[in-house]
Scaffold this motif. Structure first.
Motif, PDB file in Angstrom:
ATOM      1  N   ASP A   1       4.763 -35.989 -36.992  1.00  0.00           N
ATOM      2  CA  ASP A   1       4.844 -34.533 -37.024  1.00  0.00           C
ATOM      3  C   ASP A   1       4.115 -33.901 -38.210  1.00  0.00           C
ATOM      4  O   ASP A   1       3.941 -32.696 -38.247  1.00  0.00           O
ATOM      5  CB  ASP A   1       6.294 -34.062 -36.976  1.00  0.00           C
ATOM      6  CG  ASP A   1       7.103 -34.475 -38.198  1.00  0.00           C
ATOM      7  OD1 ASP A   1       6.563 -35.187 -39.074  1.00  0.00           O
ATOM      8  OD2 ASP A   1       8.285 -34.104 -38.271  1.00  0.00           O
ATOM      9  N   GLY A   2       3.655 -34.684 -39.153  1.00  0.00           N
ATOM     10  CA  GLY A   2       2.969 -34.148 -40.338  1.00  0.00           C
ATOM     11  C   GLY A   2       1.789 -33.248 -40.020  1.00  0.00           C
ATOM     12  O   GLY A   2       1.731 -32.103 -40.495  1.00  0.00           O
ATOM     13  N   PRO A   3       0.814 -33.721 -39.210  1.00  0.00           N
ATOM     14  CA  PRO A   3      -0.320 -32.846 -38.891  1.00  0.00           C
ATOM     15  C   PRO A   3       0.091 -31.599 -38.125  1.00  0.00           C
ATOM     16  O   PRO A   3      -0.529 -30.553 -38.263  1.00  0.00           O
ATOM     17  CB  PRO A   3      -1.221 -33.732 -38.016  1.00  0.00           C
ATOM     18  CG  PRO A   3      -0.798 -35.124 -38.281  1.00  0.00           C
ATOM     19  CD  PRO A   3       0.644 -35.071 -38.676  1.00  0.00           C
ATOM     20  N   LEU A   4       1.149 -31.696 -37.345  1.00  0.00           N
ATOM     21  CA  LEU A   4       1.593 -30.553 -36.545  1.00  0.00           C
ATOM     22  C   LEU A   4       2.274 -29.504 -37.418  1.00  0.00           C
ATOM     23  O   LEU A   4       2.038 -28.306 -37.267  1.00  0.00           O
ATOM     24  CB  LEU A   4       2.543 -31.015 -35.439  1.00  0.00           C
ATOM     25  CG  LEU A   4       2.040 -32.160 -34.554  1.00  0.00           C
ATOM     26  CD1 LEU A   4       3.056 -32.475 -33.475  1.00  0.00           C
ATOM     27  CD2 LEU A   4       0.677 -31.848 -33.963  1.00  0.00           C
ATOM     28  N   LEU A   5       3.094 -29.949 -38.347  1.00  0.00           N
ATOM     29  CA  LEU A   5       3.780 -29.019 -39.248  1.00  0.00           C
ATOM     30  C   LEU A   5       2.798 -28.326 -40.186  1.00  0.00           C
ATOM     31  O   LEU A   5       3.039 -27.197 -40.615  1.00  0.00           O
ATOM     32  CB  LEU A   5       4.863 -29.745 -40.039  1.00  0.00           C
ATOM     33  CG  LEU A   5       6.053 -30.232 -39.209  1.00  0.00           C
ATOM     34  CD1 LEU A   5       6.946 -31.136 -40.042  1.00  0.00           C
ATOM     35  CD2 LEU A   5       6.829 -29.064 -38.645  1.00  0.00           C
ATOM     36  N   ALA A   6       1.691 -28.984 -40.503  1.00  0.00           N
ATOM     37  CA  ALA A   6       0.682 -28.393 -41.380  1.00  0.00           C
ATOM     38  C   ALA A   6      -0.020 -27.195 -40.740  1.00  0.00           C
ATOM     39  O   ALA A   6      -0.687 -26.430 -41.426  1.00  0.00           O
ATOM     40  CB  ALA A   6      -0.353 -29.453 -41.764  1.00  0.00           C
ATOM     41  N   LEU A   7       0.164 -27.016 -39.437  1.00  0.00           N
ATOM     42  CA  LEU A   7      -0.500 -25.929 -38.723  1.00  0.00           C
ATOM     43  C   LEU A   7       0.262 -24.617 -38.757  1.00  0.00           C
ATOM     44  O   LEU A   7      -0.198 -23.618 -38.217  1.00  0.00           O
ATOM     45  CB  LEU A   7      -0.711 -26.342 -37.253  1.00  0.00           C
ATOM     46  CG  LEU A   7      -1.557 -27.576 -37.015  1.00  0.00           C
ATOM     47  CD1 LEU A   7      -1.496 -27.976 -35.554  1.00  0.00           C
ATOM     48  CD2 LEU A   7      -2.986 -27.330 -37.460  1.00  0.00           C
ATOM     49  N   SER A   8       1.427 -24.595 -39.386  1.00  0.00           N
ATOM     50  CA  SER A   8       2.328 -23.445 -39.285  1.00  0.00           C
ATOM     51  C   SER A   8       1.688 -22.119 -39.707  1.00  0.00           C
ATOM     52  O   SER A   8       2.014 -21.080 -39.149  1.00  0.00           O
ATOM     53  CB  SER A   8       3.608 -23.695 -40.072  1.00  0.00           C
ATOM     54  OG  SER A   8       3.324 -23.824 -41.444  1.00  0.00           O
ATOM     55  N   ASP A   9       0.789 -22.120 -40.662  1.00  0.00           N
ATOM     56  CA  ASP A   9       0.169 -20.873 -41.114  1.00  0.00           C
ATOM     57  C   ASP A   9      -1.146 -20.567 -40.412  1.00  0.00           C
ATOM     58  O   ASP A   9      -1.697 -19.488 -40.591  1.00  0.00           O
ATOM     59  CB  ASP A   9      -0.083 -20.923 -42.625  1.00  0.00           C
ATOM     60  CG  ASP A   9       1.206 -20.943 -43.422  1.00  0.00           C
ATOM     61  OD1 ASP A   9       2.210 -20.397 -42.931  1.00  0.00           O
ATOM     62  OD2 ASP A   9       1.198 -21.516 -44.528  1.00  0.00           O
TER      63      ASP A   9
END
Length: 117
Positions: A49-57
Motif C-alpha cells: 500500500d505504500g505507493p498507493l498511499l503516497a498518491l493522496s495529495d
C-alpha cells in the motif's frame, strides 16, 4: 465526424496488456504496475500500500484493477486509502485500464494500480 488528437500530460496511458504484462507508453512492464503523475513503477500487489498511499495529495481517484476478475479489496487496505483521502474504484484490470485512459485523456487527476490478467 470530428476527430481530436489526445495528448497526455503527466502520466502515461496503458497501450495494451496481456498475460503477465502491461504496455505503458510503448514499453513493456512485467507484473503488477502503478501509474500516476509520479510516473510508472512496479507494484507489489494488494499487500503493497505504500505507493498507493503516497498518491493522496496528487489524485482524486485511484483505479485498482484486480486481474481478470473483479475482487473485493482487503478491508484494511480500503480503510487506509480512504483514511488518506484517496477515492478508490475497484474493477477488473481491463476495465480499470480503459477507464483510467479515458479520464487521463480528459486531464483528470487519476492513478491506476493493476494486477496482470
Amino acid at each position: 465526424m470530428r476527430l481530436n488528437e489526445i495528448t497526455y500530460t503527466e502520466a502515461a496511458p496503458v497501450d495494451g496488456y496481456g498475460p503477465g504484462f502491461f504496455r505503458v507508453g510503448g514499453k513493456i512492464v512485467p507484473g503488477a504496475v502503478c501509474l500516476s503523475p509520479q510516473g510508472t513503477q512496479g507494484w507489489g500487489g494488494l499487500e503493497d500500500d505504500g505507493p498507493l498511499l503516497a498518491l493522496s495529495d496528487e489524485v482524486d481517484v485511484l483505479f485498482i484493477g484486480t486481474g481478470a476478475e473483479i475482487a473485493h479489496l482487503p478491508g484494511p487496505l480500503r480503510q487506509r486509502l480512504e483514511g488518506a483521502g484517496v477515492g478508490v474504484e475497484v474493477m477488473n484490470s481491463p476495465a480499470a485500464c480503459r477507464t483510467y485512459n479515458v479520464l487521463l485523456s480528459e486531464g483528470r487527476r487519476v492513478a491506476l494500480a493493476v494486477l496482470p490478467v
